[in-house]
Design a protein around this motif. Structure first.
Motif, PDB file in Angstrom:
ATOM      1  N   ASP A   1       0.883  -1.082  -0.079  1.00  0.00           N
ATOM      2  CA  ASP A   1      -0.069   0.055   0.106  1.00  0.00           C
ATOM      3  C   ASP A   1       0.777   1.308   0.078  1.00  0.00           C
ATOM      4  OD1 ASP A   1       0.812  -0.291   2.594  1.00  0.00           O
ATOM      5  OD2 ASP A   1      -0.870  -0.072   3.573  1.00  0.00           O
TER       6      ASP A   1
ATOM      7  N   SER B   1       1.184   3.439  -3.023  1.00  0.00           N
ATOM      8  CA  SER B   1       0.103   4.158  -3.737  1.00  0.00           C
ATOM      9  C   SER B   1      -0.304   3.559  -4.766  1.00  0.00           C
ATOM     10  CB  SER B   1       0.248   5.635  -3.724  1.00  0.00           C
ATOM     11  OG  SER B   1       0.648   6.161  -2.309  1.00  0.00           O
TER      12      SER B   1
ATOM     13  N   GLY C   1      -3.286   2.657  -5.655  1.00  0.00           N
ATOM     14  CA  GLY C   1      -4.917   2.555  -5.554  1.00  0.00           C
ATOM     15  C   GLY C   1      -5.595   1.521  -4.689  1.00  0.00           C
ATOM     16  N   GLY C   2      -6.855   1.763  -4.223  1.00  0.00           N
ATOM     17  CA  GLY C   2      -7.505   1.171  -3.404  1.00  0.00           C
ATOM     18  C   GLY C   2      -7.770  -0.371  -3.966  1.00  0.00           C
TER      19      GLY C   2
ATOM     20  N   TYR D   1      -2.026   6.437   4.437  1.00  0.00           N
ATOM     21  CA  TYR D   1      -1.923   6.088   2.963  1.00  0.00           C
ATOM     22  C   TYR D   1      -3.457   5.928   2.648  1.00  0.00           C
ATOM     23  CZ  TYR D   1       2.829   5.471   2.613  1.00  0.00           C
ATOM     24  OH  TYR D   1       4.354   5.508   2.634  1.00  0.00           O
TER      25      TYR D   1
ATOM     26  N   ASP E   1      -5.165   5.215   0.025  1.00  0.00           N
ATOM     27  CA  ASP E   1      -5.435   3.789  -0.634  1.00  0.00           C
ATOM     28  C   ASP E   1      -5.819   2.844   0.442  1.00  0.00           C
ATOM     29  OD1 ASP E   1      -4.946   5.358  -3.000  1.00  0.00           O
ATOM     30  OD2 ASP E   1      -3.163   4.084  -3.315  1.00  0.00           O
TER      31      ASP E   1
ATOM     32  N   ALA F   1      -9.097   3.211   1.591  1.00  0.00           N
ATOM     33  CA  ALA F   1     -10.247   2.814   0.544  1.00  0.00           C
ATOM     34  C   ALA F   1     -10.301   1.331   0.427  1.00  0.00           C
ATOM     35  CB  ALA F   1      -9.602   3.508  -0.787  1.00  0.00           C
TER      36      ALA F   1
END
Length: 267
Positions: free
Chosen positions: A209, A212, A214-215, A238, A240, A243
């Protein structure tokens, strides 16, 4: 509308004063709105001072040795449907609180490895972690490459964070994880043991994670590798990670995997 006469008002005031004198109204049981709307008589007992009302806080759990486990623990038992989500404790405190709240909303308990300088900046988060039923541990003082340091500097990184945890919680934390490394060098392992940590906590699932991605990518990475007994590496700070967490926890639940603290994973 009922008209209240001066005589009625004086009678009501006398009756109210009699009730207060008899102890009919207990200050501790009054609702907040009532406290704001009713003025206290000069003859009423003074409310307790903040110091007297403060409830003592118990010390946090200390590290413990787990029989049959190696000095460096990468995962828990593979025959039980439990996993440990572990978070490197650093970064935006608002994200940290949101991650803890989201975990708790799903009935999950996690492990937070806190950085000493982060605790200096946000000391209240140590108690927030513990009050949520989570594990709290040591992730060095400055989050630098611990394995690359000479002995004295590496010892200082471990003990300074331990001292902050002790000051804030009464314990050096239940776990230690080296910074900037999945596993500790033999020297760091020895220094951690000398500082009071019987085990070094590693992991077998790296969420990545901190890159970065994205989730959805974090979700896929975790769910693609997690299994019974896994210890997952995640990070505060972070977006992400926040998310991804709801989808991760929901899918773990569908698979019958319970997110527990590392202490619970190994107990």
């Amino acid at each position: 509308m009922v008209r209240v006469t001066p005589t009625d008002r004086r009678a009501a005031l006398r009756a109210g004063a009699g009730l207060v004198a008899a102890g009919a109204f207990a200050p501790a049981c009054a609702a907040p709105d009532a406290d704001r709307s009713v003025s206290t008589s000069r003859t009423s007992p003074a409310p307790p001072t903040p110091t007297a009302a403060r409830v003592p806080t118990r010390a946090a759990p200390a590290p413990r040795a787990f029989s049959g486990q190696p000095a460096q623990i990468g995962h828990g038992p593979r025959d039980r449907p439990r996993v440990a989500l572990t978070f490197h404790g650093q970064g935006d405190p608002a994200l940290a609180r949101a991650l803890l709240t989201e975990a708790e909303r799903h009935g999950a308990r996690v492990t937070v490895l806190a950085v000493g300088t982060w605790l200096d900046e946000h000391p209240e988060l140590a108690r927030r972690v513990l009050d949520g039923g989570h594990d709290l541990g040591n992730h060095t003082h400055r989050h630098i490459d611990l394995n690359a340091l000479p002995e004295a500097a590496a010892r200082d990184e471990i003990t300074r964070c331990a001292e902050r945890l002790r000051r804030l919680t009464g314990s050096i934390g239940t776990w230690f994880r080296p910074s900037r490394a999945a596993r500790a060098s033999p020297l760091v392992e020895r220094l951690a043991r000398a500082a009071g940590y019987p085990h070094v906590l590693s992991y077998d699932v790296d969420s990545r994670d901190f890159t970065s991605p994205g989730g959805p990518a974090v979700t896929r990475q975790v769910l693609g590798e997690v299994r019974n007994g896994s210890v997952v590496s995640l990070h505060f700070g972070y977006p992400d990670t926040l998310a991804a967490l709801p989808a991760v926890l929901e899918e773990l639940g569908r698979r019958g995997l319970h997110a527990v603290t590392t202490t619970e994973l190994l107990s």
